[in-house]
Scaffold this active site. Structure first.
Site, PDB file in Angstrom:
ATOM      1  N   ASN A 100     -58.983   4.851 -37.907  1.00 15.27           N
ATOM      2  CA  ASN A 100     -59.624   6.167 -37.768  1.00 15.27           C
ATOM      3  C   ASN A 100     -58.583   7.187 -37.339  1.00 15.27           C
ATOM      4  OD1 ASN A 100     -61.095   8.323 -36.021  1.00 15.27           O
ATOM      5  ND2 ASN A 100     -62.712   7.395 -37.255  1.00 15.27           N
ATOM      6  N   CYS A 131     -64.616  15.585 -35.239  1.00 20.78           N
ATOM      7  CA  CYS A 131     -64.674  15.421 -33.791  1.00 20.78           C
ATOM      8  C   CYS A 131     -65.076  16.746 -33.142  1.00 20.78           C
ATOM      9  CB  CYS A 131     -63.339  14.959 -33.211  1.00 20.78           C
ATOM     10  SG  CYS A 131     -63.462  14.777 -31.413  1.00 20.78           S
ATOM     11  N   GLY A 218     -76.520   7.821 -30.017  1.00 17.14           N
ATOM     12  CA  GLY A 218     -77.578   6.940 -29.538  1.00 17.14           C
ATOM     13  C   GLY A 218     -78.835   7.102 -30.385  1.00 17.14           C
TER      14      GLY A 218
END
Lengths: 305, 244
Positions: A100, A131, A218
């Protein structure tokens, strides 16, 4: 070919489960607990040209159904990764690994990718243009179709390994960005990176994170990820890797039905270090329950006429 | 690292905000003083890291302060309930550095991890002094427990309502061979500047995983970037860049 086998840019994976970058380090912590060779592969910690400390702490905050992080690409730099981490990794992991890569300019991305492209153990280059936690780079490349094209195209011109563009969900039209990356030469698309968020500490009356904002991951983001994978898979002809909030074998199947040929599992690794192993072990049983004989049969089935 | 389901044997308050929870089921886990455990609590996403107060036989003792949702929830848990726990996390204190007369300095909820350390040091024949700092008389806990181990205990309160008035750094003994400190950051930095021998500090940071995977709790040291959860939480004084 086994029931769980899938293929990613010409490389066969024993199963579609891939720990996501930034939630698995270089695998050592998990290798203490189980044989990480049972994974499809894994995407190692986001690597930049130069070493980075990352953001000040606190970098982590709890959220309903997930977490915020603003680690900010802490990593030892590409040369250290090649000289120190990859030789150590080779001792414990015997499959092609996903590298990555992040950067702050097109040249950064090209140079870092070119160095990792020469490493035998690297199977794919996953270019993180998403990011949200760094300033002056990262996500800004992945939220503009033209900039996304330029980065992916420049990396493509200077590397040989399969190229995966990792996309940000913080955009209005994900299909447009994905098509731009495909045109630029991406061999696959992975998504979603984290969704930009914020929490405020009521006592201090200030954001919890020192960086103020952070990326949400999540189970809370899972429906957003399924929607974007579905839209992306319809928009491009290259394979799509789905990620965002996957916690169970059922989630893997849902993501594959949305159009993913493989999946990455992120935040779940942090709360349950056995998460990926458990998901892989439970897949056959869950497939039986839904009369799925091979995972390859269900890729994108939800979007077919 | 090990993962186990531990059973709550008792969970009682030591004062208004501090609780002592005893859990059984640690069995073969090798837990060193200064390490922590990471607890999965119902309805919360991230685990909650709590320092180990004591681990003896099958029993783990945690002493925690209610500071938010997770610890509030813990304080309401009943004996018989089980908690999914990651154990053996972090490096723990280096007991080989103690010398003959180690000094243990604890502030508030930084006191508990020093308990098991004191016990082990005394068992190995060391002459252990302990300084425990609190804000006020009603905050004081574990004084008698440390005395029962055979440590020389000094208690300070900021308002002078119990023990010596002032901060822990006001009552440091003349001579000690090494120190171990755990407490709030202003106390740790004061100890750093006031002590004239080597020692170790136990640091605290918000964590994602607690076992080294996420880089959420990193700290800059003189020997590079370290993870509080993995290379720490205990660091040598010489590694910390707190001079300015």
């Amino acid at each position: 070919m086994g029931r769980l086998t899938t293929e990613l840019c010409g490389i066969t994976l024993d199963n579609p489960v891939i720990p996501a970058s930034g939630t698995f380090g270089y695998g050592y912590e998990f290798a203490e607990l189980y044989d990480i060779n049972l994974l499809g592969t894994f995407s190692f910690k986001g690597t930049t040209l130069n070493p980075r400390f990352g953001n000040p702490t606190p970098r982590i905050a709890e959220c309903p159904g997930g977490m915020l992080n603003a680690v900010g690409l802490q990593n030892p730099g590409v040369d250290n990764v090649i000289q120190e981490e990859l030789p150590k990794l080779k001792q414990i992991f015997h499959k092609p690994v996903m590298a990555n890569i992040s950067g702050f300019s097109v040249d950064d991305y090209v140079e870092t990718a070119a160095r990792l492209d020469r490493e035998e153990q690297v199977g794919w280059l996953e270019i993180n243009i998403s990011c949200p936690n760094v300033h002056g780079g990262g996500m800004s490349f992945g939220t503009d179709p033209q900039q996304a094209y330029e980065v992916i195209h420049a990396v493509r011109m200077n590397t040989h390994k399969p190229l995966i563009a990792k996309l940000s969900p913080n955009v209005t039209d994900i299909a447009m960005i994905a098509r731009s990356c495909e045109r630029a030469g991406a061999d696959a698309i992975s998504l979603i990176n984290t969704i930009l968020g914020m929490r405020i500490d009521l006592n201090r009356r200030k954001p919890i994170l020192a960086n103020q904002t952070g990326g949400l991951s999540g189970p809370a983001v899972f429906p957003v990820a399924v929607r974007m994978v579905y839209q992306t898979a319809k928009a491009v002809s290259v394979p799509v890797i789905g990620m965002g909030g996957i916690t169970t074998a059922e989630d893997v199947i849902e993501m594959m039905m949305a159009g993913a040929v493989a999946v990455e599992v992120g935040a779940a690794n942090l709360t349950d270090p056995y998460a990926c192993k458990t998901i892989i072990e439970q897949l056959p049983e869950v497939m039986d329950r839904y009369q799925i004989s091979s995972l390859r049969d269900i890729v994108g089935i939800a979007g077919k006429e | 690292m090990k993962q186990k389901r531990l059973k709550i044997e008792s969970n009682q308050s030591l004062n208004e905000t501090v609780y002592e929870m005893k859990l059984s089921g640690i069995q073969d886990a090798e837990i060193r003083p200064g390490q922590f455990v990471n607890l999965k609590l119902e309805g919360l996403f991230l685990r909650r890291p709590i320092s180990v107060c004591d681990a003896e036989g099958d029993l783990l003792t945690l002493v925690y302060r209610t500071v938010g949702k997770g610890t509030d929830q813990m304080s309401r848990m009943e004996p018989g309930e089980e908690i999914d726990t990651l154990l053996e996390l972090g490096n723990g204190y280096d007991r080989s550095a103690a010398g003959e007369r180690p000094l243990l300095i604890g502030g508030g909820v930084g006191v508990p991890p020093l308990y098991a350390l004191a016990k082990h040091l005394i068992r190995s024949g060391k002459e252990v002094s302990v300084v425990l700092g609190f804000n006020t008389a009603s905050d004081v806990f574990y004084e008698e427990e440390f005395r029962a181990l055979g440590a020389a205990v000094t208690v300070t309160t900021v308002d002078g309502s119990y023990g010596r008035k002032g901060f822990v750094t006001d009552v440091l003994p003349e001579a000690y061979s090494f120190f171990y400190a755990c407490g709030p950051m202003p106390m740790l930095k004061a100890v750093y500047h006031k002590t004239n021998c080597s020692g170790q500090f136990s640091l605290e940071e918000r964590m994602g995983c607690g076992f080294g995977a996420c880089m959420g709790c990193s700290v800059s040291t003189k020997t590079g970037t370290k993870r509080v959860c993995k290379e720490g939480p205990v660091f040598f004084k010489e590694d910390l860049a707190w001079d300015d």
